[in-house]
Design a protein around this motif. Structure first.
Motif, PDB file in Angstrom:
ATOM      1  N   ASP A   1     -63.615  14.417 -43.368  1.00  0.00           N
ATOM      2  CA  ASP A   1     -63.336  14.337 -44.801  1.00  0.00           C
ATOM      3  C   ASP A   1     -64.636  13.980 -45.511  1.00  0.00           C
ATOM      4  O   ASP A   1     -65.206  12.920 -45.272  1.00  0.00           O
ATOM      5  CB  ASP A   1     -62.269  13.273 -45.047  1.00  0.00           C
ATOM      6  CG  ASP A   1     -61.818  13.181 -46.484  1.00  0.00           C
ATOM      7  OD1 ASP A   1     -62.501  13.726 -47.380  1.00  0.00           O
ATOM      8  OD2 ASP A   1     -60.776  12.544 -46.727  1.00  0.00           O
TER       9      ASP A   1
ATOM     10  N   CYS B   1     -59.782   9.673 -49.620  1.00  0.00           N
ATOM     11  CA  CYS B   1     -60.001   9.631 -48.174  1.00  0.00           C
ATOM     12  C   CYS B   1     -58.663   9.831 -47.476  1.00  0.00           C
ATOM     13  O   CYS B   1     -57.661   9.219 -47.859  1.00  0.00           O
ATOM     14  CB  CYS B   1     -60.621   8.291 -47.780  1.00  0.00           C
ATOM     15  SG  CYS B   1     -60.983   8.165 -46.025  1.00  0.00           S
ATOM     16  N   ASP B   2     -58.671  10.699 -46.467  1.00  0.00           N
ATOM     17  CA  ASP B   2     -57.448  10.896 -45.692  1.00  0.00           C
ATOM     18  C   ASP B   2     -57.046   9.599 -44.995  1.00  0.00           C
ATOM     19  O   ASP B   2     -57.871   8.704 -44.797  1.00  0.00           O
ATOM     20  CB  ASP B   2     -57.650  11.999 -44.653  1.00  0.00           C
ATOM     21  CG  ASP B   2     -57.790  13.376 -45.281  1.00  0.00           C
ATOM     22  OD1 ASP B   2     -57.123  13.630 -46.304  1.00  0.00           O
ATOM     23  OD2 ASP B   2     -58.544  14.189 -44.739  1.00  0.00           O
TER      24      ASP B   2
ATOM     25  N   HIS C   1     -64.918  10.082 -41.824  1.00  0.00           N
ATOM     26  CA  HIS C   1     -65.094  10.154 -43.281  1.00  0.00           C
ATOM     27  C   HIS C   1     -66.576  10.060 -43.595  1.00  0.00           C
ATOM     28  O   HIS C   1     -67.230   9.071 -43.250  1.00  0.00           O
ATOM     29  CB  HIS C   1     -64.323   9.018 -43.970  1.00  0.00           C
ATOM     30  CG  HIS C   1     -64.331   9.122 -45.454  1.00  0.00           C
ATOM     31  ND1 HIS C   1     -64.538   8.036 -46.261  1.00  0.00           N
ATOM     32  CD2 HIS C   1     -64.153  10.177 -46.277  1.00  0.00           C
ATOM     33  CE1 HIS C   1     -64.505   8.426 -47.531  1.00  0.00           C
ATOM     34  NE2 HIS C   1     -64.267   9.721 -47.558  1.00  0.00           N
TER      35      HIS C   1
ATOM     36  N   PRO D   1     -68.325  10.365 -46.964  1.00  0.00           N
ATOM     37  CA  PRO D   1     -68.255  10.563 -48.412  1.00  0.00           C
ATOM     38  C   PRO D   1     -69.551  11.167 -48.957  1.00  0.00           C
ATOM     39  O   PRO D   1     -70.630  10.590 -48.778  1.00  0.00           O
ATOM     40  CB  PRO D   1     -67.994   9.168 -48.972  1.00  0.00           C
ATOM     41  CG  PRO D   1     -68.240   8.216 -47.856  1.00  0.00           C
ATOM     42  CD  PRO D   1     -68.218   8.972 -46.580  1.00  0.00           C
TER      43      PRO D   1
END
Length: 76
Positions: free
Chosen positions: A40, A46-47, A61, A63
């Protein structure tokens, strides 16, 4: 549950890229599409790692702001 088609494209037989998906469809990604991991890259959301892991999906994750590349440090 209603019919659902994931928003993704297969780049290679083992790599797909796509948009966000409803968490309640994590099982479909794993069972129907044999996806084993999710990366992600969204900053704004966020998942749910616990939901993904419950379906056997590894999760990472990273970002990253829109229109900016992932950095080498992030990938390492």
């Amino acid at each position: 549950m209603e019919a659902w088609e994931p928003n993704l494209n297969w780049i290679t037989p083992h790599l797909a890229v796509g948009g966000a998906f409803p968490m309640e469809r994590a099982g479909d990604l794993a069972a129907r599409l044999a996806i084993r991991a999710v990366v992600d890259c969204r900053v704004e959301s966020c998942d749910d790692a616990a939901v993904l892991e419950a379906h056997g999906l590894a999760f990472l994750h990273l970002p990253t702001r829109d229109h900016h590349p992932l950095t080498q440090a992030m990938l390492q």
